[in-house]
Design a protein around this motif. Sequence first.
Motif, PDB file in Angstrom:
ATOM      1  N   UNK A  33     -14.347  -2.490  36.555  1.00  0.00           N
ATOM      2  CA  UNK A  33     -13.895  -3.870  36.330  1.00  0.00           C
ATOM      3  C   UNK A  33     -14.478  -4.413  35.027  1.00  0.00           C
ATOM      4  N   UNK A  34     -15.764  -4.205  34.810  1.00  0.00           N
ATOM      5  CA  UNK A  34     -16.396  -4.700  33.577  1.00  0.00           C
ATOM      6  C   UNK A  34     -15.784  -4.031  32.349  1.00  0.00           C
ATOM      7  N   UNK A  35     -15.602  -2.719  32.399  1.00  0.00           N
ATOM      8  CA  UNK A  35     -15.013  -2.015  31.253  1.00  0.00           C
ATOM      9  C   UNK A  35     -13.601  -2.522  30.985  1.00  0.00           C
ATOM     10  N   UNK A  36     -12.822  -2.690  32.040  1.00  0.00           N
ATOM     11  CA  UNK A  36     -11.457  -3.178  31.864  1.00  0.00           C
ATOM     12  C   UNK A  36     -11.410  -4.579  31.288  1.00  0.00           C
ATOM     13  N   UNK A  37     -12.233  -5.471  31.823  1.00  0.00           N
ATOM     14  CA  UNK A  37     -12.237  -6.845  31.322  1.00  0.00           C
ATOM     15  C   UNK A  37     -12.740  -6.930  29.885  1.00  0.00           C
ATOM     16  N   UNK A  38     -13.753  -6.144  29.561  1.00  0.00           N
ATOM     17  CA  UNK A  38     -14.257  -6.154  28.188  1.00  0.00           C
ATOM     18  C   UNK A  38     -13.239  -5.561  27.221  1.00  0.00           C
ATOM     19  N   UNK A  39     -12.537  -4.526  27.658  1.00  0.00           N
ATOM     20  CA  UNK A  39     -11.495  -3.949  26.801  1.00  0.00           C
ATOM     21  C   UNK A  39     -10.360  -4.953  26.591  1.00  0.00           C
ATOM     22  N   UNK A  40      -9.965  -5.642  27.660  1.00  0.00           N
ATOM     23  CA  UNK A  40      -8.915  -6.668  27.542  1.00  0.00           C
ATOM     24  C   UNK A  40      -9.378  -7.810  26.638  1.00  0.00           C
ATOM     25  N   UNK A  41     -10.626  -8.214  26.768  1.00  0.00           N
ATOM     26  CA  UNK A  41     -11.174  -9.269  25.916  1.00  0.00           C
ATOM     27  C   UNK A  41     -11.161  -8.830  24.458  1.00  0.00           C
ATOM     28  N   UNK A  42     -11.523  -7.573  24.217  1.00  0.00           N
ATOM     29  CA  UNK A  42     -11.516  -7.031  22.860  1.00  0.00           C
ATOM     30  C   UNK A  42     -10.091  -7.007  22.300  1.00  0.00           C
ATOM     31  N   UNK A  43      -9.105  -6.720  23.142  1.00  0.00           N
ATOM     32  CA  UNK A  43      -7.725  -6.648  22.706  1.00  0.00           C
ATOM     33  C   UNK A  43      -7.019  -7.986  22.654  1.00  0.00           C
ATOM     34  N   UNK A  44      -7.637  -9.030  23.204  1.00  0.00           N
ATOM     35  CA  UNK A  44      -6.989 -10.345  23.270  1.00  0.00           C
ATOM     36  C   UNK A  44      -6.608 -10.863  21.882  1.00  0.00           C
ATOM     37  N   UNK A  45      -7.523 -10.792  20.948  1.00  0.00           N
ATOM     38  CA  UNK A  45      -7.228 -11.254  19.586  1.00  0.00           C
ATOM     39  C   UNK A  45      -6.121 -10.449  18.937  1.00  0.00           C
ATOM     40  N   UNK A  46      -6.089  -9.164  19.246  1.00  0.00           N
ATOM     41  CA  UNK A  46      -5.050  -8.307  18.677  1.00  0.00           C
ATOM     42  C   UNK A  46      -3.680  -8.610  19.283  1.00  0.00           C
TER      43      UNK A  46
END
Length: 149
Positions: A33-46
């Motif tokens: 869950x943490x990895x997924x949310x952090x990856x989504x957060x990282x991709x949000x700006x993109x």
Amino acid sequence: MTEIATDRPRLIVPALGRVYSALGEGAETLLRVAAGLLLATHGYGKILDPFGASGMVESLGFYPGAFWSPLLSATEFFGGILIAIGLLTRPAAFAGMIVLAVTVYFHGIVQDQGLMGAEKSILWTLILFFFAVRGANRHSLDARLGRQF
């Protein structure tokens, strides 16, 4: 006297076996869950500017950037969400793992940052490799649906 062979070495403090058993699956779920949310957060700006990384991906040799940049954005943002909720976990983690393996090359070789510049990307790549191989556990939508890729 014969000893029974086990797959795991005996614990120094055997009483901790129950703790490890009770927390093991929860720890794996937390990491997913943490990895997924952090990856989504990282991709949000993109995902807000899906063509914004066109020049960067072309500088790495991925042409046309107008194709690869939105793919990168979607992989990070939507792939992160899929990993977090445990839906299509293996393919989402595999796609993210490929993206992160490219960032290992980008930071370590292209930007000549070596291990210090690539270490986070290496760690991310290995975490996503774990979920690409392992899939999600029973605390996932994959498990609720009774299907895994």
